[in-house]
Every structure is written in structure tokens, then in C-alpha cells.
Design a protein around this motif. Sequence first.
Motif, PDB file in Angstrom:
ATOM      1  N   PRO A  43     -24.166  17.245 -18.750  1.00 54.23           N
ATOM      2  CA  PRO A  43     -22.861  17.403 -18.618  1.00 54.23           C
ATOM      3  C   PRO A  43     -22.082  17.936 -17.151  1.00 54.23           C
ATOM      4  O   PRO A  43     -21.223  17.436 -16.819  1.00 54.23           O
ATOM      5  CB  PRO A  43     -22.636  18.165 -19.880  1.00 54.23           C
ATOM      6  N   PRO A  44     -22.724  18.909 -17.175  1.00 52.79           N
ATOM      7  CA  PRO A  44     -22.257  19.594 -15.730  1.00 52.79           C
ATOM      8  C   PRO A  44     -22.557  18.825 -14.242  1.00 52.79           C
ATOM      9  O   PRO A  44     -21.676  18.620 -13.614  1.00 52.79           O
ATOM     10  CB  PRO A  44     -22.945  20.965 -15.495  1.00 52.79           C
ATOM     11  N   ILE A  45     -23.529  18.152 -14.259  1.00 53.52           N
ATOM     12  CA  ILE A  45     -23.750  17.038 -13.353  1.00 53.52           C
ATOM     13  C   ILE A  45     -22.749  15.938 -13.294  1.00 53.52           C
ATOM     14  O   ILE A  45     -22.300  15.515 -12.380  1.00 53.52           O
ATOM     15  CB  ILE A  45     -25.184  16.538 -13.359  1.00 53.52           C
ATOM     16  N   GLY A  46     -22.508  15.565 -14.530  1.00 51.07           N
ATOM     17  CA  GLY A  46     -21.526  14.556 -14.748  1.00 51.07           C
ATOM     18  C   GLY A  46     -20.187  15.043 -14.118  1.00 51.07           C
ATOM     19  O   GLY A  46     -19.392  14.535 -13.592  1.00 51.07           O
ATOM     20  N   VAL A  47     -19.804  16.496 -14.604  1.00 47.82           N
ATOM     21  CA  VAL A  47     -18.468  16.917 -14.262  1.00 47.82           C
ATOM     22  C   VAL A  47     -18.511  17.072 -12.404  1.00 47.82           C
ATOM     23  O   VAL A  47     -17.404  16.649 -11.892  1.00 47.82           O
ATOM     24  CB  VAL A  47     -18.409  18.253 -14.692  1.00 47.82           C
ATOM     25  N   LEU A  48     -19.409  17.357 -11.891  1.00 48.21           N
ATOM     26  CA  LEU A  48     -19.523  17.418 -10.406  1.00 48.21           C
ATOM     27  C   LEU A  48     -19.509  16.139  -9.929  1.00 48.21           C
ATOM     28  O   LEU A  48     -19.016  16.130  -8.701  1.00 48.21           O
ATOM     29  CB  LEU A  48     -20.898  18.062 -10.092  1.00 48.21           C
ATOM     30  N   LEU A  49     -19.800  14.889 -10.584  1.00 48.20           N
ATOM     31  CA  LEU A  49     -19.851  13.822  -9.931  1.00 48.20           C
ATOM     32  C   LEU A  49     -18.378  13.029 -10.467  1.00 48.20           C
ATOM     33  O   LEU A  49     -18.279  11.869 -10.298  1.00 48.20           O
ATOM     34  CB  LEU A  49     -21.031  12.857 -10.454  1.00 48.20           C
ATOM     35  N   GLY A  50     -17.385  13.946 -10.977  1.00 47.41           N
ATOM     36  CA  GLY A  50     -16.182  13.331 -11.276  1.00 47.41           C
ATOM     37  C   GLY A  50     -16.222  13.071 -12.721  1.00 47.41           C
ATOM     38  O   GLY A  50     -15.375  11.673 -13.024  1.00 47.41           O
ATOM     39  N   GLY A  51     -16.645  13.622 -13.624  1.00 46.77           N
ATOM     40  CA  GLY A  51     -16.377  13.416 -14.906  1.00 46.77           C
ATOM     41  C   GLY A  51     -17.250  12.068 -15.616  1.00 46.77           C
ATOM     42  O   GLY A  51     -16.966  11.486 -16.493  1.00 46.77           O
ATOM     43  N   VAL A  52     -18.414  11.941 -14.842  1.00 49.76           N
ATOM     44  CA  VAL A  52     -19.286  10.727 -15.210  1.00 49.76           C
ATOM     45  C   VAL A  52     -20.033  11.241 -16.598  1.00 49.76           C
ATOM     46  O   VAL A  52     -20.634  12.186 -16.519  1.00 49.76           O
ATOM     47  CB  VAL A  52     -20.179  10.389 -14.179  1.00 49.76           C
ATOM     48  N   ASP A  53     -20.204  10.364 -17.546  1.00 52.07           N
ATOM     49  CA  ASP A  53     -20.788  10.511 -18.634  1.00 52.07           C
ATOM     50  C   ASP A  53     -22.137   9.714 -18.286  1.00 52.07           C
ATOM     51  O   ASP A  53     -21.961   8.325 -18.143  1.00 52.07           O
ATOM     52  CB  ASP A  53     -20.267  10.319 -19.936  1.00 52.07           C
ATOM     53  N   PHE A  54     -23.421  10.119 -18.067  1.00 50.76           N
ATOM     54  CA  PHE A  54     -24.457   9.276 -17.718  1.00 50.76           C
ATOM     55  C   PHE A  54     -24.677   8.094 -18.825  1.00 50.76           C
ATOM     56  O   PHE A  54     -25.274   7.112 -18.278  1.00 50.76           O
ATOM     57  CB  PHE A  54     -25.607  10.175 -17.375  1.00 50.76           C
ATOM     58  N   LYS A  55     -24.440   8.375 -19.972  1.00 55.40           N
ATOM     59  CA  LYS A  55     -24.846   7.380 -21.045  1.00 55.40           C
ATOM     60  C   LYS A  55     -23.968   6.109 -20.841  1.00 55.40           C
ATOM     61  O   LYS A  55     -24.111   5.184 -21.506  1.00 55.40           O
ATOM     62  CB  LYS A  55     -24.442   7.809 -22.263  1.00 55.40           C
ATOM     63  N   ASP A  56     -22.538   6.399 -20.191  1.00 57.53           N
ATOM     64  CA  ASP A  56     -21.820   5.216 -19.831  1.00 57.53           C
ATOM     65  C   ASP A  56     -22.328   4.361 -18.769  1.00 57.53           C
ATOM     66  O   ASP A  56     -21.519   3.537 -18.270  1.00 57.53           O
ATOM     67  CB  ASP A  56     -20.417   5.712 -19.938  1.00 57.53           C
ATOM     68  N   LEU A  57     -23.103   4.991 -17.877  1.00 53.53           N
ATOM     69  CA  LEU A  57     -23.270   4.431 -16.800  1.00 53.53           C
ATOM     70  C   LEU A  57     -24.352   2.983 -16.947  1.00 53.53           C
ATOM     71  O   LEU A  57     -25.272   2.994 -17.090  1.00 53.53           O
ATOM     72  CB  LEU A  57     -23.998   5.092 -15.559  1.00 53.53           C
ATOM     73  N   THR A  58     -23.633   1.954 -16.829  1.00 53.88           N
ATOM     74  CA  THR A  58     -24.217   0.552 -16.861  1.00 53.88           C
ATOM     75  C   THR A  58     -23.841  -0.356 -16.066  1.00 53.88           C
ATOM     76  O   THR A  58     -22.706  -0.345 -15.356  1.00 53.88           O
ATOM     77  CB  THR A  58     -23.920   0.083 -18.332  1.00 53.88           C
ATOM     78  N   VAL A  59     -24.562  -1.435 -15.773  1.00 58.08           N
ATOM     79  CA  VAL A  59     -24.081  -2.788 -15.212  1.00 58.08           C
ATOM     80  C   VAL A  59     -24.293  -3.953 -15.868  1.00 58.08           C
ATOM     81  O   VAL A  59     -25.133  -4.065 -16.758  1.00 58.08           O
ATOM     82  CB  VAL A  59     -25.140  -2.912 -14.181  1.00 58.08           C
ATOM     83  N   THR A  60     -23.025  -4.622 -16.280  1.00 60.38           N
ATOM     84  CA  THR A  60     -23.076  -5.585 -17.146  1.00 60.38           C
ATOM     85  C   THR A  60     -23.573  -6.887 -16.491  1.00 60.38           C
ATOM     86  O   THR A  60     -22.936  -7.291 -15.425  1.00 60.38           O
ATOM     87  CB  THR A  60     -21.481  -5.742 -17.345  1.00 60.38           C
ATOM     88  N   LEU A  61     -24.768  -7.515 -17.081  1.00 55.75           N
ATOM     89  CA  LEU A  61     -25.337  -8.723 -16.463  1.00 55.75           C
ATOM     90  C   LEU A  61     -24.226 -10.036 -16.840  1.00 55.75           C
ATOM     91  O   LEU A  61     -24.287 -11.016 -16.232  1.00 55.75           O
ATOM     92  CB  LEU A  61     -26.798  -8.853 -16.655  1.00 55.75           C
ATOM     93  N   ARG A  62     -24.069  -9.990 -18.194  1.00 54.64           N
ATOM     94  CA  ARG A  62     -23.179 -10.881 -18.848  1.00 54.64           C
ATOM     95  C   ARG A  62     -22.406 -10.207 -19.892  1.00 54.64           C
ATOM     96  O   ARG A  62     -22.558  -9.522 -20.633  1.00 54.64           O
ATOM     97  CB  ARG A  62     -24.293 -11.895 -19.547  1.00 54.64           C
ATOM     98  N   GLU A  63     -21.006 -10.802 -19.642  1.00 57.58           N
ATOM     99  CA  GLU A  63     -20.063 -10.218 -20.656  1.00 57.58           C
ATOM    100  C   GLU A  63     -20.508 -10.960 -22.057  1.00 57.58           C
ATOM    101  O   GLU A  63     -20.727 -11.724 -22.167  1.00 57.58           O
ATOM    102  CB  GLU A  63     -18.480 -10.576 -20.129  1.00 57.58           C
ATOM    103  N   ALA A  64     -19.646 -10.077 -23.104  1.00 57.58           N
ATOM    104  CA  ALA A  64     -19.881 -10.845 -24.366  1.00 57.58           C
ATOM    105  C   ALA A  64     -19.023 -11.779 -24.413  1.00 57.58           C
ATOM    106  O   ALA A  64     -17.940 -11.918 -23.979  1.00 57.58           O
ATOM    107  CB  ALA A  64     -19.403  -9.577 -25.404  1.00 57.58           C
TER     108      ALA A  64
END
Length: 137
Positions: A43-64
Amino acid sequence: MGMLKEFKDFAMKGNVVDLAVAVIIGGAFGKIVSSFVNDIVMPPIGVLLGGVDFKDLTVTLREAYVAESGAEMSAVVLSYGNFIQNVVDFLIIAFVIFLAIKGINSTKKKKEEAPAAPPAPPKSEVLLEEIRDLLKK
């Protein structure tokens, strides 16, 4: 019946029991480290990087999408945020194990380096030293 007795003898040997205890403690320790990383480190690392939640970091290969048959097809994503968290988990666990092994090795070295008392000289050598000292006088 003989095979059951052999298995009991094997399972009750110290190494097997020690290994079982180590696996159980290791599993519990892994949960503690995962919680530490997920709830305290990231969480602190995410805040330092601008409020990033690492669990939400994804790359979408194909949309639903909805298939022709009407079935909903879920999106295909690479969850690299979870991967980053697992790498941090691994690094912390590896570092703690490194420190534990280093401590064990230094304890072993101290025991090996402890100087043993010199052996008492044989009686003949003591007598020869006394004779030498008397001759010097």
C-alpha cells in the motif's frame, strides 16, 4: 502387518517428523509474509506511485464479449500486479531464510572455533622439564 510397522517406524523417525513440522511452520510463515506484503509493504509503495493498487495492475489481452450463442466470454488479462506482489513475497521469504541459515552457520563456526583445552603432557615430559629446570639452577 509387517509393512504397516515399517511405515510407522519410518514416519516416527526424527527426520520425517522434523520435515512435517517444518512444512507446517513454513506454510504459516508464508501466510504471514503474504499478509505483510499485501497489507503493509505494497500500500505505501502504491501511494508513492500515485495511488496504484498492485492488484489492479493488469494488461487486457482480449476484452470481454458476448458470443453468438449468447454466452458471456470473460476478458483475458495478464495480472502482473499480483506477480509483482508474489515476487516481493518470495524475496522477503528468501531473505529471512538466508538470515536464518547465516545465523545457524555462524553458531556452528563458533562451536568449531572454540579452543579446546590443551592435553596434559605425559608424566615423562613433566619429569624431563623438572630435570631441565634443576640443571639450569
